[in-house]
Design a protein around this motif. Structure first.
Motif, PDB file in Angstrom:
ATOM      1  N   CYS A  32     -85.806  -8.309 -17.456  1.00 49.38           N
ATOM      2  CA  CYS A  32     -84.409  -7.895 -17.607  1.00 49.38           C
ATOM      3  C   CYS A  32     -83.516  -8.588 -16.575  1.00 49.38           C
ATOM      4  CB  CYS A  32     -84.266  -6.388 -17.474  1.00 49.38           C
ATOM      5  SG  CYS A  32     -84.903  -5.480 -18.889  1.00 49.38           S
ATOM      6  N   GLY A  33     -83.998  -8.694 -15.347  1.00 47.89           N
ATOM      7  CA  GLY A  33     -83.223  -9.373 -14.311  1.00 47.89           C
ATOM      8  C   GLY A  33     -83.006 -10.838 -14.638  1.00 47.89           C
ATOM      9  N   ILE A  34     -84.057 -11.502 -15.107  1.00 45.41           N
ATOM     10  CA  ILE A  34     -83.928 -12.917 -15.472  1.00 45.41           C
ATOM     11  C   ILE A  34     -82.987 -13.069 -16.663  1.00 45.41           C
ATOM     12  CG2 ILE A  34     -85.195 -14.895 -16.400  1.00 45.41           C
ATOM     13  CD1 ILE A  34     -87.571 -13.969 -14.632  1.00 45.41           C
ATOM     14  N   LEU A  35     -83.071 -12.174 -17.637  1.00 44.88           N
ATOM     15  CA  LEU A  35     -82.166 -12.220 -18.785  1.00 44.88           C
ATOM     16  C   LEU A  35     -80.704 -12.048 -18.349  1.00 44.88           C
ATOM     17  CD1 LEU A  35     -84.055 -10.290 -21.605  1.00 44.88           C
ATOM     18  CD2 LEU A  35     -83.433 -12.695 -21.554  1.00 44.88           C
ATOM     19  N   PHE A  36     -80.461 -11.128 -17.430  1.00 37.43           N
ATOM     20  CA  PHE A  36     -79.106 -10.946 -16.917  1.00 37.43           C
ATOM     21  C   PHE A  36     -78.593 -12.228 -16.274  1.00 37.43           C
ATOM     22  CE2 PHE A  36     -78.632  -6.664 -17.930  1.00 37.43           C
ATOM     23  CZ  PHE A  36     -77.482  -6.130 -17.391  1.00 37.43           C
ATOM     24  N   VAL A  37     -79.426 -12.868 -15.474  1.00 39.14           N
ATOM     25  CA  VAL A  37     -79.016 -14.113 -14.809  1.00 39.14           C
ATOM     26  C   VAL A  37     -78.679 -15.179 -15.844  1.00 39.14           C
ATOM     27  CG1 VAL A  37     -79.798 -15.998 -13.328  1.00 39.14           C
ATOM     28  CG2 VAL A  37     -80.266 -13.650 -12.677  1.00 39.14           C
ATOM     29  N   VAL A  38     -79.550 -15.362 -16.827  1.00 42.65           N
ATOM     30  CA  VAL A  38     -79.341 -16.412 -17.834  1.00 42.65           C
ATOM     31  C   VAL A  38     -78.122 -16.104 -18.698  1.00 42.65           C
ATOM     32  CG1 VAL A  38     -80.343 -17.483 -19.886  1.00 42.65           C
ATOM     33  CG2 VAL A  38     -81.747 -17.123 -17.856  1.00 42.65           C
ATOM     34  N   ILE A  39     -78.001 -14.876 -19.168  1.00 42.59           N
ATOM     35  CA  ILE A  39     -76.868 -14.512 -20.026  1.00 42.59           C
ATOM     36  C   ILE A  39     -75.549 -14.661 -19.272  1.00 42.59           C
ATOM     37  CG2 ILE A  39     -75.745 -12.573 -21.198  1.00 42.59           C
ATOM     38  CD1 ILE A  39     -78.607 -11.667 -22.016  1.00 42.59           C
ATOM     39  N   LEU A  40     -75.481 -14.167 -18.057  1.00 42.27           N
ATOM     40  CA  LEU A  40     -74.231 -14.265 -17.303  1.00 42.27           C
ATOM     41  C   LEU A  40     -73.944 -15.698 -16.860  1.00 42.27           C
ATOM     42  CD1 LEU A  40     -74.334 -10.910 -15.353  1.00 42.27           C
ATOM     43  CD2 LEU A  40     -72.839 -11.546 -17.233  1.00 42.27           C
ATOM     44  N   TYR A  41     -74.988 -16.499 -16.658  1.00 38.16           N
ATOM     45  CA  TYR A  41     -74.792 -17.928 -16.367  1.00 38.16           C
ATOM     46  C   TYR A  41     -74.049 -18.599 -17.518  1.00 38.16           C
ATOM     47  CZ  TYR A  41     -76.155 -22.866 -16.314  1.00 38.16           C
ATOM     48  OH  TYR A  41     -76.157 -24.225 -16.382  1.00 38.16           O
ATOM     49  N   TYR A  42     -74.537 -18.374 -18.746  1.00 41.89           N
ATOM     50  CA  TYR A  42     -73.895 -18.988 -19.909  1.00 41.89           C
ATOM     51  C   TYR A  42     -72.524 -18.374 -20.182  1.00 41.89           C
ATOM     52  CZ  TYR A  42     -77.884 -21.853 -20.913  1.00 41.89           C
ATOM     53  OH  TYR A  42     -78.869 -22.801 -20.826  1.00 41.89           O
ATOM     54  N   LEU A  43     -72.339 -17.105 -19.857  1.00 43.04           N
ATOM     55  CA  LEU A  43     -71.033 -16.476 -20.015  1.00 43.04           C
ATOM     56  C   LEU A  43     -70.019 -17.110 -19.062  1.00 43.04           C
ATOM     57  CD1 LEU A  43     -69.482 -14.202 -21.450  1.00 43.04           C
ATOM     58  CD2 LEU A  43     -70.076 -12.744 -19.525  1.00 43.04           C
ATOM     59  N   TYR A  44     -70.404 -17.319 -17.805  1.00 42.42           N
ATOM     60  CA  TYR A  44     -69.517 -17.994 -16.848  1.00 42.42           C
ATOM     61  C   TYR A  44     -69.236 -19.427 -17.281  1.00 42.42           C
ATOM     62  CZ  TYR A  44     -69.823 -14.258 -13.403  1.00 42.42           C
ATOM     63  OH  TYR A  44     -69.734 -13.074 -12.762  1.00 42.42           O
TER      64      TYR A  44
END
Length: 169
Positions: A81-93
């Protein structure tokens, strides 16, 4: 413990988010040098750590509140879940930065020297496709030397801009 991590990480995220509305520059990790490229240092950063803690502690808080216990495999799920948050928010930014990118219109004398391709010949002018701001644009241009026998597909160079008209040779 999980609730404290979640409260601190979500608090820091909210402060960064609210400050970004008012022009506060809290994002020291992103470096724009003309292109919207990001690298590993944009993920492995303070902001990336906050996003990871948000995802991992969020899962652990939900799990503990539902079942009142956290098993060993819940830590693995929290890691994912932590890695998914990082990846999703990376692409969102990255998407937000792309939307924020300002395109400066190129026209007039700025197009002199550009190479174009004749696409549509008319009686005294031609439609020429040139590259403008990374995309293709079609402009109307007039030959400096009339009756030269320009054909579709001929590569020409924009040579001057006078009285609102483009000329090529």
């Amino acid at each position: 413990m999980y609730y404290l991590l979640a409260a601190v990480s979500y608090g820091i995220f909210l402060v960064q988010f609210i400050l970004s509305w008012f022009g506060g520059d809290t994002d020291l990790d992103v470096d724009l040098d003309g292109e919207l490229d990001m690298n590993v240092s944009d993920i492995v950063s303070f902001k990336g750590l906050i996003h990871f803690i948000m995802g991992a502690s969020g899962w652990l808080c939900v799990k503990q509140s539902i079942s009142h216990s956290v098993e060993w495999y819940d830590y693995l799920i929290a890691l994912v879940c932590g890695i998914l948050f990082v990846v999703i928010l990376y692409y969102l930014y990255k998407l937000c930065l792309k939307l924020q990118h300002q395109v400066i219109p190129e026209e007039g004398e700025a197009l002199i020297g550009r190479v174009g391709i004749i696409t549509v010949p008319c009686e005294n002018h031609f439609f020429i496709t040139i590259e403008v701001n990374g995309g293709s644009e079609e402009i109307v241009a007039y030959p400096e030397v009339p009756k030269m026998g320009y054909m579709v597909g001929t590569r020409v160079v924009i040579s001057k801009f006078e009285n609102g008209k483009y000329y090529f040779n």
